[in-house]
Scaffold this motif. Structure first.
Motif, mmCIF file in Angstrom:
data_model
loop_
_atom_site.group_PDB
_atom_site.id
_atom_site.type_symbol
_atom_site.label_atom_id
_atom_site.label_comp_id
_atom_site.label_asym_id
_atom_site.label_seq_id
_atom_site.Cartn_x
_atom_site.Cartn_y
_atom_site.Cartn_z
ATOM 1 N N GLY A 143 0.799 -1.218 0.000
ATOM 2 C CA GLY A 143 0.000 0.000 0.000
ATOM 3 C C GLY A 143 0.830 1.265 0.000
ATOM 4 N N ASP A 144 2.054 1.193 0.555
ATOM 5 C CA ASP A 144 2.929 2.363 0.593
ATOM 6 C C ASP A 144 3.974 2.337 -0.505
ATOM 7 N N HIS A 145 3.823 1.439 -1.468
ATOM 8 C CA HIS A 145 4.708 1.399 -2.624
ATOM 9 C C HIS A 145 4.112 2.240 -3.749
ATOM 10 N N PRO A 146 4.934 2.656 -4.709
ATOM 11 C CA PRO A 146 4.366 3.429 -5.821
ATOM 12 C C PRO A 146 3.435 2.588 -6.668
ATOM 13 N N VAL A 147 2.341 3.165 -7.106
ATOM 14 C CA VAL A 147 1.487 2.473 -8.055
ATOM 15 C C VAL A 147 2.265 2.351 -9.362
ATOM 16 N N VAL A 148 2.186 1.196 -9.993
ATOM 17 C CA VAL A 148 2.870 0.942 -11.261
ATOM 18 C C VAL A 148 1.869 0.392 -12.273
ATOM 19 N N HIS A 149 2.334 0.127 -13.477
ATOM 20 C CA HIS A 149 1.451 -0.279 -14.578
ATOM 21 C C HIS A 149 0.395 0.792 -14.850
ATOM 22 N N ALA A 220 10.247 -0.130 -3.850
ATOM 23 C CA ALA A 220 10.417 0.146 -2.425
ATOM 24 C C ALA A 220 9.300 1.070 -1.970
ATOM 25 N N PRO A 221 9.032 1.160 -0.660
ATOM 26 C CA PRO A 221 8.069 2.159 -0.193
ATOM 27 C C PRO A 221 8.433 3.548 -0.704
ATOM 28 N N VAL A 222 7.432 4.367 -0.940
ATOM 29 C CA VAL A 222 7.670 5.663 -1.571
ATOM 30 C C VAL A 222 8.537 6.591 -0.733
ATOM 31 N N ASP A 223 8.599 6.359 0.579
ATOM 32 C CA ASP A 223 9.424 7.212 1.428
ATOM 33 C C ASP A 223 10.677 6.496 1.909
ATOM 34 N N ALA A 224 11.084 5.440 1.206
ATOM 35 C CA ALA A 224 12.334 4.769 1.533
ATOM 36 C C ALA A 224 13.504 5.690 1.200
#
Length: 298
Positions: A143-149, A220-224
């Motif tokens: 849920g905290d990863h970037p949306v892709v595709h 990775a999570p968007v705030d990694a």
């Protein structure tokens, strides 16, 4: 699209009805960081760059005051949009999207179409934003990863719902640099910090062995990792980010493809060094892949 090794090949436009724009619905906008704007030196004449990418010449560019998201849109945020609107992405409408072969089980790699020039990409039936590696995968823990595709069209639809927009390419680079003049990376000149890894890129021998030494084989999570001086996370590495602009170079007039910036988790020094703040590529607006997302602005 030009030969680009860490970005997925272009999806050839098929005779599909264009997606329906989503406007006039107030959504939940990501938190935005206000930036004062001003003049900066955009572009690069780095000897490691690809001339066809049109990074140079270095030129002064002025951007007006604007605000930009600290991170890319997450799968959880995109799910809110889909729930509210019923929107279908281009990948869902086409029925497939590009996935990096190294993230797929053998059953999906076997028989998948692979572009001749970039055989590490597989066209996977059923690969979508909510099934990033195709059938059997999900986003339950992402849920905290970037949306892709997501295509450029999909990013535009989300923006219309959330009351935001895609950044221009100049705004994106101004923000990604974090106030540093002509530095290669958001943190400075050196590829890595003495304090540890600073970006999610391919570690190992591309494309066959990723050690995932930075902690992530895929997104990775968007705030990694540490943000840049403006507070923006992952402006290089993790996922390519759509910008508003049509593609052009000093020798190429604007065409129908759109600009992407920032590199992704598949960038590697030995093969694709496009995780520099000046690096740029392009793709058709209906194309999607497992390493492409977007960040919003206002």
């Amino acid at each position: 699209m030009q030969s680009s090794h860490c970005c997925a090949p272009s999806r050839s436009a098929a005779a599909l009805t264009p997606p329906i724009p989503v406007h006039g619905v107030t959504g939940s906008s990501p938190a935005l960081i206000p930036l004062s704007g001003g003049e900066f030196r955009m572009g690069s004449e780095d000897t490691d760059s690809y001339p066809a990418d049109g990074e140079g010449p270095v030129r002064p560019v002025r951007v007006a005051q604007f605000a930009i998201a600290a991170h890319t849109v997450t799968t959880a945020q995109f799910a809110q949009f889909v729930t509210a609107t019923g929107y279908l992405t281009d990948a869902e409408r086409y029925g497939w999207s590009f996935v990096f072969a190294g993230l797929l089980p053998a059953s999906l790699r076997r028989g998948a179409h692979r572009p001749e020039a970039t055989p590490w990409w597989c066209a996977v039936d059923g690969a979508t934003w909510h099934a990033p590696e195709g059938p059997g995968s999900d986003i339950d823990e992402r849920g905290d990863h970037p949306v892709v595709h997501v295509s450029w069209h999909d990013a535009q639809a989300y923006c219309g719902w959330a009351g935001v927009r895609l950044p221009t390419e100049a705004e994106w680079e101004y923000a990604a640099r974090g106030g540093l003049d002509q530095a290669r990376y958001p943190w400075g000149e050196e590829p890595e910090s003495r304090n540890g890894y600073r970006a999610n890129i391919f570690r190992g021998s591309f494309p066959v062995r990723n050690t995932a030494a930075d902690g992530y084989a895929g997104t990775a999570p968007v705030d990694a990792f540490a943000p840049n001086a403006f507070g923006l996370y992952n402006t290089v590495g993790n996922v390519w980010e759509w910008c508003a602009d049509r593609w052009s170079t000093p020798t190429h007039e604007p065409d129908e493809t759109r600009v992407l910036r920032g590199g992704s988790y598949l960038c590697h020094d030995s093969y694709c060094n496009r995780y520099r703040v000046a690096a740029r590529i392009h793709n058709s607006p209906e194309s999607s892949s497992g390493n492409t997302g977007f960040r919003v602005a206002r």
